[in-house]
Design a protein around this motif. Structure first.
Motif, PDB file in Angstrom:
ATOM      1  N   ASP A 112       0.819  -1.219   0.000  1.00 18.90           N
ATOM      2  CA  ASP A 112       0.000   0.000   0.000  1.00 18.90           C
ATOM      3  C   ASP A 112       0.850   1.265   0.000  1.00 18.90           C
ATOM      4  N   PHE A 113       1.264   1.638  -1.198  1.00 19.45           N
ATOM      5  CA  PHE A 113       2.130   2.797  -1.375  1.00 19.45           C
ATOM      6  C   PHE A 113       1.364   4.052  -1.780  1.00 19.45           C
ATOM      7  N   GLY A 114       0.079   4.115  -1.441  1.00 22.67           N
ATOM      8  CA  GLY A 114      -0.749   5.250  -1.819  1.00 22.67           C
ATOM      9  C   GLY A 114      -0.290   6.582  -1.257  1.00 22.67           C
ATOM     10  N   PHE A 115       0.354   6.569  -0.086  1.00 22.09           N
ATOM     11  CA  PHE A 115       0.837   7.802   0.532  1.00 22.09           C
ATOM     12  C   PHE A 115       2.339   8.001   0.330  1.00 22.09           C
ATOM     13  N   ALA A 116       2.993   7.052  -0.313  1.00 19.33           N
ATOM     14  CA  ALA A 116       4.454   7.110  -0.466  1.00 19.33           C
ATOM     15  C   ALA A 116       4.867   8.254  -1.387  1.00 19.33           C
ATOM     16  N   ARG A 117       6.027   8.797  -1.117  1.00 21.09           N
ATOM     17  CA  ARG A 117       6.565   9.913  -1.887  1.00 21.09           C
ATOM     18  C   ARG A 117       8.077   9.841  -1.908  1.00 21.09           C
TER      19      ARG A 117
END
Length: 170
Positions: free
Chosen positions: A162-167
């Motif tokens: 779950d890399f939806g918030f990754a930056r």
């Protein structure tokens, strides 16, 4: 990116070359399905996102998640196999983790995990985080529900998901 060949009828729903089975998870803007490749029988997880419901910012987050998963190939990071688009939806074909998430693993053991198992999982988490760091990414949503396990046993391979918030770091 492949095109979807969704079909109704008695044979079940298909997404690309995958027969979709039962729902195995859901989020605010996505549903995750268990699926099998129609020819090879390979098990996968398909994260289905309804893109029409996403704001511009969330669409950018989705594209960022896809970019990160395309770049990283490591045993402790969930693997992206394919991307299948259809009008209003995008399907991320991901590695299937039979063991579920770390939250459920701990819950099923009533909060008691042997020290050796905890050490095993933490070493794998550290290895995954190190790869993200080496590639200049930060996850920003690490929690037991986003740490998946390859199997149900104490020797499972832990995978960051779950890399939806990754930056990339600023």
């Amino acid at each position: 990116m492949a095109q979807s060949t969704s079909r109704g009828g008695g044979g079940g729903r298909c997404v690309g070359e995958y027969m979709v089975g039962k729902q195995i998870g859901s989020g605010s803007f996505s549903v995750v399905w268990h699926a099998r490749h129609r020819v090879h029988g390979t098990e996968v997880a398909i994260k289905e996102i309804v893109t029409e419901k996403l704001s511009k910012k969330l669409q950018e987050s989705l594209m960022s998640e896809i970019d990160i998963l395309k770049q990283i190939d490591h045993p402790n990071i969930i693997r992206l196999h394919d991307i299948i688009e259809e009008p209003g939806r995008i399907h991320l074909v991901l590695e299937y983790c039979r063991g579920g998430d770390l939250y459920m693993y701990i819950h099923q053991r009533r909060g008691r995990v042997p020290e050796s198992t905890a050490k095993h999982f933490m070493q794998q988490l550290a290895a995954g985080l190190q790869i993200l760091r080496e590639n200049n990414f930060i996850h920003r949503d690490l929690k037991p529900q986003n740490l998946l396990l390859s199997t149900h046993d104490d020797n499972a391979v832990l995978k960051i998901a779950d890399f939806g918030f990754a930056r990339p770091p600023i």
